[in-house]
Design an enzyme around this catalytic site. Structure first.
Site, PDB file in Angstrom:
ATOM      1  N   ARG A  39       3.702 -30.150  -4.059  1.00 56.88           N
ATOM      2  CA  ARG A  39       2.918 -29.113  -4.148  1.00 56.88           C
ATOM      3  C   ARG A  39       3.591 -27.698  -4.131  1.00 56.88           C
ATOM      4  O   ARG A  39       4.617 -27.460  -3.266  1.00 56.88           O
ATOM      5  CB  ARG A  39       2.347 -29.184  -2.635  1.00 56.88           C
ATOM      6  CG  ARG A  39       1.474 -30.541  -2.332  1.00 56.88           C
ATOM      7  CD  ARG A  39       1.036 -30.387  -0.854  1.00 56.88           C
ATOM      8  NE  ARG A  39       0.518 -31.782  -0.641  1.00 56.88           N
ATOM      9  CZ  ARG A  39      -0.565 -32.173  -0.847  1.00 56.88           C
ATOM     10  NH1 ARG A  39      -1.489 -31.538  -1.846  1.00 56.88           N
ATOM     11  NH2 ARG A  39      -1.093 -33.490  -0.658  1.00 56.88           N
TER      12      ARG A  39
ATOM     13  N   CYS B 275      -5.258 -32.702  -1.261  1.00 55.92           N
ATOM     14  CA  CYS B 275      -5.405 -31.647  -2.277  1.00 55.92           C
ATOM     15  C   CYS B 275      -6.786 -31.312  -2.378  1.00 55.92           C
ATOM     16  O   CYS B 275      -7.028 -30.127  -2.496  1.00 55.92           O
ATOM     17  CB  CYS B 275      -5.141 -32.590  -3.686  1.00 55.92           C
ATOM     18  SG  CYS B 275      -3.387 -33.277  -3.864  1.00 55.92           S
TER      19      CYS B 275
END
Length: 215
Positions: free
Chosen positions: A125, A50
Site C-alpha cells: 500500500r 482494499c
C-alpha cells in the site's frame, strides 16, 4: 548483497509511465501536469481492506476536488478485474468509484518500488503525492495488513499546499497541534539582526521557534 528495491525519492520527478486504466490509457505525469495528484497502490482487488480504502478515498473525493487534487488507484490486477470490482462496489455498497484505476505490470510496479519481496508478490500500500510540476512531494508505504487513513492523506495535501503558498512549516497534528494549535511555523532567522526582532514580529517560544496564524 541483496538486490535493493528502487524507490522514487522526495523531490524527484514522478516516473514517466504509460498505463492502462479503467478510464482508458494515460501517460503519467504528463496527462495530469498542472494539477496535484495522488497515486495510491493496493495489493489486490476483491479484498476487504482494499475495498474499505477505495470507499474511504471515494468519500473524500469532494474534499480533494476543492484542493484541485486528482486520485489514481493502482494494482497489478488486470483492467477487467478492476472494472468488475468497481461494479461490485456500486451494486453491493452503493459507492460509485469515479477515479481511474491503473492495471500495473511488474515494470510499472518496480518503477514505483511497490513490490517488496518480504511482503509477497502483491503491491504494497503506497501513496505518492505529486505537485503540479510533476515533482514527488510525499511518499507513504504501508504493509498489506494495515489500511491507510485517508483523512491524514487529505491533511498532508492541505499542508503541502499551504507550505508552498505561504513559505511556512506545519507542526505535528496540524491543525490541532498541542502547542500552537492551528498556527504555522515561521522559518527561523538566518542572521543575528533578524533573530533579535523575531519575537517582536511573531508569537513564539524563542527566536528559532516562532509561529503565526494562517491567512
Amino acid at each position: 548483497m541483496d538486490e535493493r528495491i528502487n524507490m522514487p525519492l522526495l523531490g524527484d520527478a514522478f516516473p514517466t509511465l504509460q498505463v492502462q486504466t479503467t478510464q482508458g490509457p494515460m501517460t503519467l505525469p504528463a496527462d495530469l501536469k498542472g494539477s496535484w495528484f495522488i497515486v495510491f497502490s493496493h495489493p489486490a482487488d476483491f479484498t476487504p481492506v482494499c475495498t474499505t480504502e477505495f470507499v474511504g478515498f471515494q468519500e473524500l473525493v469532494p474534499e480533494f476536488d476543492k484542493l484541485g487534487v486528482k486520485l489514481v488507484g493502482l494494482s497489478v490486477d488486470q483492467v477487467f478485474s478492476h472494472i468488475k470490482w468497481i461494479e461490485w462496489m456500486k451494486d453491493k455498497l452503493n459507492v460509485q468509484i469515479t477515479f481511474p484505476v491503473i492495471a500495473a505490470n511488474d515494470s510499472i510496479a518496480n518503477a514505483l518500488g511497490l513490490l517488496h519481496p518480504g511482503k509477497g508478490t502483491n503491491t504494497v500500500r503506497a501513496v505518492f503525492i505529486v505537485d503540479p510540476e510533476g515533482k514527488l512531494r510525499l511518499v507513504l508505504y504501508y504493509p498489506q495488513e494495515i489500511g491507510r487513513n485517508m483523512k491524514e492523506i487529505l491533511r498532508a495535501v492541505k499542508a503541502l499546499q499551504i507550505s508552498d503558498k505561504e513559505n511556512v512549516a506545519l507542526p505535528a497534528n496540524w491543525p490541532e497541534n498541542g502547542l500552537i494549535k492551528d498556527h504555522a511555523i515561521v522559518p527561523p532567522a538566518s542572521n543575528v539582526k533578524d533573530a533579535e526582532k523575531r519575537l517582536k514580529e511573531y508569537e513564539g517560544f524563542d527566536w528559532w521557534f516562532c509561529h503565526k496564524a494562517l491567512k
